[in-house]
Scaffold this motif. Structure first.
Motif, PDB file in Angstrom:
ATOM      1  N   ASP A 167      46.428 -31.582  72.238  1.00 34.48           N
ATOM      2  CA  ASP A 167      47.120 -30.566  71.448  1.00 34.48           C
ATOM      3  C   ASP A 167      46.358 -30.266  70.165  1.00 34.48           C
ATOM      4  OD1 ASP A 167      49.172 -28.857  70.459  1.00 34.48           O
ATOM      5  OD2 ASP A 167      49.956 -30.522  69.254  1.00 34.48           O
ATOM      6  N   HIS A 168      46.306 -28.981  69.796  1.00 34.08           N
ATOM      7  CA  HIS A 168      45.841 -28.589  68.461  1.00 34.08           C
ATOM      8  C   HIS A 168      47.084 -28.595  67.571  1.00 34.08           C
ATOM      9  CE1 HIS A 168      42.619 -27.045  71.035  1.00 34.08           C
ATOM     10  NE2 HIS A 168      41.847 -27.190  69.985  1.00 34.08           N
ATOM     11  N   PHE A 169      47.208 -29.631  66.736  1.00 31.17           N
ATOM     12  CA  PHE A 169      48.445 -29.782  65.970  1.00 31.17           C
ATOM     13  C   PHE A 169      48.720 -28.543  65.139  1.00 31.17           C
ATOM     14  CE2 PHE A 169      51.196 -31.378  62.581  1.00 31.17           C
ATOM     15  CZ  PHE A 169      52.201 -31.942  63.360  1.00 31.17           C
ATOM     16  N   LEU A 170      47.749 -28.142  64.309  1.00 25.58           N
ATOM     17  CA  LEU A 170      47.818 -26.822  63.695  1.00 25.58           C
ATOM     18  C   LEU A 170      47.210 -25.862  64.719  1.00 25.58           C
ATOM     19  CD1 LEU A 170      46.678 -27.577  60.023  1.00 25.58           C
ATOM     20  CD2 LEU A 170      49.011 -27.397  60.924  1.00 25.58           C
ATOM     21  N   PRO A 171      47.985 -24.964  65.285  1.00 26.74           N
ATOM     22  CA  PRO A 171      47.536 -24.170  66.432  1.00 26.74           C
ATOM     23  C   PRO A 171      46.225 -23.438  66.170  1.00 26.74           C
ATOM     24  CG  PRO A 171      49.876 -23.836  66.029  1.00 26.74           C
ATOM     25  CD  PRO A 171      49.359 -24.618  64.859  1.00 26.74           C
ATOM     26  N   LYS A 172      45.339 -23.462  67.158  1.00 30.32           N
ATOM     27  CA  LYS A 172      44.045 -22.797  66.976  1.00 30.32           C
ATOM     28  C   LYS A 172      44.186 -21.283  66.884  1.00 30.32           C
ATOM     29  CE  LYS A 172      42.799 -23.485  71.899  1.00 30.32           C
ATOM     30  NZ  LYS A 172      42.631 -22.173  72.463  1.00 30.32           N
ATOM     31  N   SER A 173      45.323 -20.747  67.296  1.00 26.39           N
ATOM     32  CA  SER A 173      45.550 -19.311  67.113  1.00 26.39           C
ATOM     33  C   SER A 173      45.769 -18.960  65.645  1.00 26.39           C
ATOM     34  CB  SER A 173      46.771 -18.860  67.920  1.00 26.39           C
ATOM     35  OG  SER A 173      47.933 -19.570  67.521  1.00 26.39           O
ATOM     36  N   LYS A 174      46.236 -19.946  64.854  1.00 26.26           N
ATOM     37  CA  LYS A 174      46.480 -19.721  63.430  1.00 26.26           C
ATOM     38  C   LYS A 174      45.433 -20.393  62.548  1.00 26.26           C
ATOM     39  CE  LYS A 174      51.536 -19.333  63.892  1.00 26.26           C
ATOM     40  NZ  LYS A 174      51.654 -19.449  65.344  1.00 26.26           N
ATOM     41  N   TYR A 175      44.852 -21.486  63.033  1.00 25.08           N
ATOM     42  CA  TYR A 175      43.829 -22.227  62.293  1.00 25.08           C
ATOM     43  C   TYR A 175      42.610 -22.430  63.202  1.00 25.08           C
ATOM     44  CZ  TYR A 175      47.648 -23.106  59.045  1.00 25.08           C
ATOM     45  OH  TYR A 175      48.691 -22.948  58.157  1.00 25.08           O
ATOM     46  N   PRO A 176      41.930 -21.334  63.547  1.00 23.38           N
ATOM     47  CA  PRO A 176      40.833 -21.430  64.534  1.00 23.38           C
ATOM     48  C   PRO A 176      39.693 -22.341  64.111  1.00 23.38           C
ATOM     49  CG  PRO A 176      40.835 -19.281  63.428  1.00 23.38           C
ATOM     50  CD  PRO A 176      42.121 -19.949  63.064  1.00 23.38           C
ATOM     51  N   LEU A 177      39.455 -22.469  62.810  1.00 20.76           N
ATOM     52  CA  LEU A 177      38.339 -23.283  62.338  1.00 20.76           C
ATOM     53  C   LEU A 177      38.552 -24.769  62.595  1.00 20.76           C
ATOM     54  CD1 LEU A 177      37.603 -21.458  58.947  1.00 20.76           C
ATOM     55  CD2 LEU A 177      36.288 -21.311  61.069  1.00 20.76           C
ATOM     56  N   LEU A 178      39.777 -25.165  62.909  1.00 22.78           N
ATOM     57  CA  LEU A 178      40.082 -26.576  63.186  1.00 22.78           C
ATOM     58  C   LEU A 178      40.137 -26.861  64.685  1.00 22.78           C
ATOM     59  CD1 LEU A 178      42.861 -27.175  60.486  1.00 22.78           C
ATOM     60  CD2 LEU A 178      40.443 -27.801  60.362  1.00 22.78           C
ATOM     61  N   SER A 179      39.593 -25.962  65.486  1.00 23.76           N
ATOM     62  CA  SER A 179      39.693 -26.086  66.942  1.00 23.76           C
ATOM     63  C   SER A 179      39.036 -27.341  67.490  1.00 23.76           C
ATOM     64  CB  SER A 179      39.082 -24.858  67.620  1.00 23.76           C
ATOM     65  OG  SER A 179      39.858 -23.712  67.366  1.00 23.76           O
ATOM     66  N   ILE A 180      37.971 -27.821  66.834  1.00 18.94           N
ATOM     67  CA  ILE A 180      37.336 -29.061  67.289  1.00 18.94           C
ATOM     68  C   ILE A 180      37.260 -30.090  66.164  1.00 18.94           C
ATOM     69  CG2 ILE A 180      36.049 -28.023  69.201  1.00 18.94           C
ATOM     70  CD1 ILE A 180      33.584 -27.965  67.457  1.00 18.94           C
ATOM     71  N   ASN A 181      38.236 -30.017  65.259  1.00 17.55           N
ATOM     72  CA  ASN A 181      38.337 -31.012  64.188  1.00 17.55           C
ATOM     73  C   ASN A 181      39.191 -32.178  64.669  1.00 17.55           C
ATOM     74  OD1 ASN A 181      40.159 -32.002  61.683  1.00 17.55           O
ATOM     75  ND2 ASN A 181      38.087 -31.531  61.009  1.00 17.55           N
ATOM     76  N   SER A 182      38.670 -33.401  64.556  1.00 20.00           N
ATOM     77  CA  SER A 182      39.327 -34.561  65.167  1.00 20.00           C
ATOM     78  C   SER A 182      40.731 -34.814  64.622  1.00 20.00           C
ATOM     79  CB  SER A 182      38.466 -35.814  64.972  1.00 20.00           C
ATOM     80  OG  SER A 182      38.246 -36.058  63.593  1.00 20.00           O
ATOM     81  N   THR A 183      40.959 -34.574  63.330  1.00 24.38           N
ATOM     82  CA  THR A 183      42.286 -34.803  62.755  1.00 24.38           C
ATOM     83  C   THR A 183      43.313 -33.881  63.385  1.00 24.38           C
ATOM     84  OG1 THR A 183      41.299 -35.466  60.652  1.00 24.38           O
ATOM     85  CG2 THR A 183      43.614 -34.859  60.603  1.00 24.38           C
ATOM     86  N   ASN A 184      42.871 -32.731  63.833  1.00 25.29           N
ATOM     87  CA  ASN A 184      43.785 -31.731  64.371  1.00 25.29           C
ATOM     88  C   ASN A 184      43.976 -31.843  65.878  1.00 25.29           C
ATOM     89  OD1 ASN A 184      45.467 -29.488  63.549  1.00 25.29           O
ATOM     90  ND2 ASN A 184      44.131 -28.196  64.795  1.00 25.29           N
ATOM     91  N   LEU A 185      43.256 -32.759  66.521  1.00 24.73           N
ATOM     92  CA  LEU A 185      43.364 -32.934  67.969  1.00 24.73           C
ATOM     93  C   LEU A 185      44.228 -34.156  68.269  1.00 24.73           C
ATOM     94  CD1 LEU A 185      39.651 -32.254  69.028  1.00 24.73           C
ATOM     95  CD2 LEU A 185      41.579 -30.661  69.075  1.00 24.73           C
ATOM     96  N   ILE A 186      45.327 -33.942  68.972  1.00 28.45           N
ATOM     97  CA  ILE A 186      46.273 -35.011  69.275  1.00 28.45           C
ATOM     98  C   ILE A 186      46.406 -35.149  70.794  1.00 28.45           C
ATOM     99  CG2 ILE A 186      48.586 -35.920  68.902  1.00 28.45           C
ATOM    100  CD1 ILE A 186      47.170 -35.436  66.291  1.00 28.45           C
ATOM    101  N   VAL A 187      46.125 -36.336  71.294  1.00 29.41           N
ATOM    102  CA  VAL A 187      46.359 -36.605  72.711  1.00 29.41           C
ATOM    103  C   VAL A 187      47.851 -36.879  72.883  1.00 29.41           C
ATOM    104  CG1 VAL A 187      45.908 -38.158  74.635  1.00 29.41           C
ATOM    105  CG2 VAL A 187      44.038 -37.479  73.128  1.00 29.41           C
ATOM    106  N   SER A 188      48.522 -36.013  73.638  1.00 25.84           N
ATOM    107  CA  SER A 188      49.972 -36.113  73.806  1.00 25.84           C
ATOM    108  C   SER A 188      50.333 -35.969  75.275  1.00 25.84           C
ATOM    109  CB  SER A 188      50.662 -35.014  72.989  1.00 25.84           C
ATOM    110  OG  SER A 188      50.395 -33.736  73.558  1.00 25.84           O
ATOM    111  N   CYS A 189      51.617 -36.107  75.564  1.00 23.29           N
ATOM    112  CA  CYS A 189      52.065 -35.843  76.930  1.00 23.29           C
ATOM    113  C   CYS A 189      52.069 -34.338  77.159  1.00 23.29           C
ATOM    114  CB  CYS A 189      53.447 -36.452  77.183  1.00 23.29           C
ATOM    115  SG  CYS A 189      54.827 -35.642  76.358  1.00 23.29           S
ATOM    116  N   SER A 190      51.891 -33.938  78.394  1.00 22.98           N
ATOM    117  CA  SER A 190      51.829 -32.509  78.698  1.00 22.98           C
ATOM    118  C   SER A 190      53.164 -31.824  78.426  1.00 22.98           C
ATOM    119  CB  SER A 190      51.412 -32.300  80.157  1.00 22.98           C
ATOM    120  OG  SER A 190      52.287 -32.983  81.034  1.00 22.98           O
TER     121      SER A 190
END
Length: 347
Positions: A167-190
């Motif tokens: 999951d992109h915690f801060l959505p990449k549609s609103k925060y595209p620059l964080l699309s591959i930032n580790s803090t913003n990537l959360i492994v979650s259940c589908s």
């Protein structure tokens, strides 16, 4: 819901992404806006850096490198990127908007980085050599080595590929620059990511890497009168109250937890059964409520200790721990003692 310390586990994977973004912006800034697309193509062809070696084999990356370099907004975009990385915690509290949200070429570029480029063979050769797996798979496996349940709901395991989502915690549609930032990537259940949260976000909000979510939330149980329910309540007021309300809204947790209430009825039945067996072994005869209370308290306290050791490693940890503590409340404990006394006919 448990505060996750993933720095050491994911560092080897995520530093490659950070290195790539650094290389990308450095190349964009060094090359002047006045250079023609032809000159920039030539720069890429003659360059021997990791970034350029990937771009030489990847026309889409070349296109974005040139588009960023030629953009009159490139310095504003760079500032926006560093602001979002450095002030991530403030964004979680205040919901500061992204300058780049309205720049479609930025969205397209960083969506391409996440969806395609970082899985590209040429990219992996340059930025993750000697690895048999993709960056995303390495990231998933690194996270699974630290926790095995969804950090959002604490109800589902994140072990099997079919159950896992990034999951992109801060959505990449609103925060595209964080699309591959580790803090913003959360492994979650589908379920939490793909079917409930999706591209939503509310502020202020809790973050699994930044907050001890479980310590700020109490579960309120209604197990005596239908409709039976479980609700999330804040332990304190102020911003925590808003964070809890937004977190529940984001993941629909009141409904999701209430759907699991039968698990608690089954757990309660097991506790009562254990108390009855222990009581019979004591040969205490009938009419000893004090002993029933002592035995029930001991069983609950032991269950708390057992489950506390499994936080983040076993599903339903938060649900069970809060339920056990609820059972220890004086009026609830008294009801359970009376139930065991009158309904199990202990002799």
């Amino acid at each position: 819901m448990w505060n996750l310390n993933l720095e050491s586990a994911v560092n080897k994977t995520t530093k490659k992404l950070d290195e790539f973004i650094s290389d990308f912006f450095e190349w964009v800034i060094i090359n002047k806006l006045t250079k023609s697309p032809y000159e920039l193509e030539k720069e890429i062809k003659n360059c021997s850096s990791k970034l350029c070696k990937v771009a030489q084999q990847n026309p889409t990356l070349r296109k974005f490198m040139i588009e960023f370099t030629k953009s009159k907004y490139k310095f504003e975009i760079l500032y926006d990127y560093f602001y979002q990385v450095d002030k991530y915690d403030e964004i979680l509290e205040q919901g500061t908007k992204s300058y780049s949200e309205n720049l479609q070429f930025v969205k397209d570029c960083f969506d391409y980085f996440y969806s395609n480029l970082i899985e590209n063979e040429t990219f992996l050769i340059q930025y993750q050599p000697n690895s048999e797996m993709s960056i995303k798979n390495n990231f998933r496996n690194a996270v699974k080595s630290v926790y095995r349940v969804c950090p959002y709901c604490d109800l589902k395991e994140v072990v099997h590929s079919s159950d896992i989502s990034i999951d992109h915690f801060l959505p990449k549609s609103k925060y595209p620059l964080l699309s591959i930032n580790s803090t913003n990537l959360i492994v979650s259940c589908s379920g939490c990511n793909d079917r409930i949260k999706r591209a939503s976000i509310y502020f202020p909000i809790f973050h699994p890497f930044k907050h001890r979510i479980n310590e700020n939330i109490d579960l309120k149980f209604n197990i005596y009168l239908p409709p039976y329910s479980i609700k999330l309540l804040p332990k304190t007021m102020g911003i925590v109250k808003e964070q809890v309300e937004n977190y529940e809204l984001l993941f629909n947790l009141n409904e999701t937890y209430s759907e699991r209430i039968n698990i608690l009825f089954y757990e309660l039945q097991k506790l009562r059964g254990k108390v009855k067996k222990s009581y019979i072994k004591q040969r205490a005869g009938r009419n000893n409520k004090s002993l029933i209370k002592t035995l029930l308290t001991m069983e609950i306290e032991q269950a708390i200790e057992d489950k506390r050791l499994l936080k983040g490693k076993m599903q339903f940890s938060k649900l069970y721990l809060d339920f056990y503590n609820y059972l220890l409340e004086e009026n609830i404990l008294k009801k359970q003692v009376n139930y065991i006394y009158f309904n199990n006919r202990i002799q």
